[in-house]
Design an enzyme around this catalytic site. Sequence first.
Site, PDB file in Angstrom:
ATOM      1  N   GLN A 124      55.082  26.031  90.540  1.00  0.00           N
ATOM      2  CA  GLN A 124      55.759  26.808  91.582  1.00  0.00           C
ATOM      3  C   GLN A 124      55.478  26.293  92.987  1.00  0.00           C
ATOM      4  OE1 GLN A 124      55.567  31.396  93.029  1.00  0.00           O
ATOM      5  NE2 GLN A 124      55.628  31.056  90.852  1.00  0.00           N
ATOM      6  N   GLY A 333      49.491  37.326  97.199  1.00  0.00           N
ATOM      7  CA  GLY A 333      50.408  37.085  96.101  1.00  0.00           C
ATOM      8  C   GLY A 333      51.227  35.837  96.372  1.00  0.00           C
ATOM      9  N   GLU A 334      51.431  35.034  95.352  1.00  0.00           N
ATOM     10  CA  GLU A 334      52.170  33.781  95.518  1.00  0.00           C
ATOM     11  C   GLU A 334      53.627  34.001  95.889  1.00  0.00           C
ATOM     12  OE1 GLU A 334      52.977  32.690  90.878  1.00  0.00           O
ATOM     13  OE2 GLU A 334      50.923  32.991  91.543  1.00  0.00           O
ATOM     14  N   ASN A 335      54.101  35.252  95.754  1.00  0.00           N
ATOM     15  CA  ASN A 335      55.479  35.562  96.130  1.00  0.00           C
ATOM     16  C   ASN A 335      55.632  35.837  97.614  1.00  0.00           C
ATOM     17  OD1 ASN A 335      53.946  37.963  95.464  1.00  0.00           O
ATOM     18  ND2 ASN A 335      55.809  39.135  95.749  1.00  0.00           N
TER      19      ASN A 335
END
Length: 506
Positions: A124, A333-335
């Site tokens: 990602q 959070g990676e989002n």
Amino acid sequence: MLSRLGLKFLNSPLTSSLRCFSTGASKIYDSPMAAIHDMKDGALVGMGGFGLVGIPENGVLAMIEKQVKNIRIVSNIAGTSDWGIGLLLKDRQVIEMNASYVGENPTFEKQYLNGEISLNMIPQGTLAERCRIGSSGIPAAYVKAGVGTYVETGGFPMRLGSDGKSITQVTRPREKKAFEDGQEYLLEEGLHVDFSMIRAHQADKYGNLRFRKTARNFNPDMAGYGDVVIAEVDEIVDEIPPELVHFPGCFVHRIYKSPKIYHKIERLKYSDVKPAPKPDAKGKGGSKDLKRQRIADRAVKELTDGMYCNLGIGIPVTVANTVMGKVDADLQGENGIVGMGPYPKKGQEDADLINAGKETITEAIGHSHNRSSDAFGMMRGKHLHMTMLGSLQVSETGDIANWIIPGQKVKGMGGAMDLVTCGSRVVVVMEHVGPGGTAKFLPKCTIPLTGKGCISTLITDMGVFEYKDKEGFVLTEIASDATVEQIKKFTPAKFSVSPDLKKMDA
């Protein structure tokens, strides 16, 4: 044709002379159908979004109505079976997915395992960076994610035969280079697509954009590397104040207002409503939930005041609900959020506010939102102290495998490959024994690796294991209802027992 995506792809002929530039002409289109009027079969399309948040949902519906075929998609996710990219998959309009995580879409999984669609898995953070450099005129960059895995060696089955077993297409290997820091890196090329389809909250007539909460995610990164960049927005205003612009209009070519805003939530979670307990593999009610909560309760003790910690999907994200009032740490959070709070109370959920597990959350005091490439820049730049990840398997040498079970389950590595190579402390949290009593803590992982020799601490429902350079894993804490003999029975991996063994849940 696809070297930029991991194959041998060159620039698509579909829009090689279609590059759009701002000229003063209106960028506003009447409808999503009008905005994609020149999209042709075989188009290479980039799509923003994380889960169902920030996806160009009306644009997808227009692609279905227009019946664009043989689409090749670049996206972080593959949607769900009944929404987003999943609708294109269901209609069999997609022939190739280039993504980091596809684990929420059984329709895609079935098509891939039946040899009906190609899959190129991209870590990602690497995906976000390849989008970013592609939009910046940078041909390639070296990244650590994927060293020692299929990403480095190539050979991952991109496409299976109709029998679901034979392999008809594989990924290519990456060039590897060691730098002065003594670390090895892989060369990844910048991405370029025919159409970039993104979602923003607000646009002005100049194409400037503003995003809302975690709906920013991949959208700014996906926006810059397309010949034609199309933004679906909730509202259009005359002018956004310059200091409030999140993304400048020079990157954006077409805008349309969403004819309908759906506010779909993939995983609705409440802090004041407890879900029905999930039985374990033997059918014992609630025991699986109790195990996972025990692990989360112990994982909280790894956090300290002032720490920045990434939480992966699964058990890790539940730590945000356990930590409140116990320690003052910022959860990332990676989002695209720093400062995750617990699940919301019923009625206070926000469709644009989720964690990496696509669950509804709240915002902690002092929180911030950012785009995906910045989220992973925090990791690579060692601005985070720790990451917590779930896993399918762990080896006695500290390897982790958590993204695919060949021939059975296709999840994707998501951001895990980036996280385990970022240099911060890696804590793995998982149930000690898998379905049917299968061992998960092994001498050697039997499924494709996510990372090699990267685990610092392993926390299971049976105990805590610390990795020591010369000793390997050492059992330092044990659950009150477990014995060392029981742990050894379910653990093929070698480990030693600390002479100062403590109770895990004391």
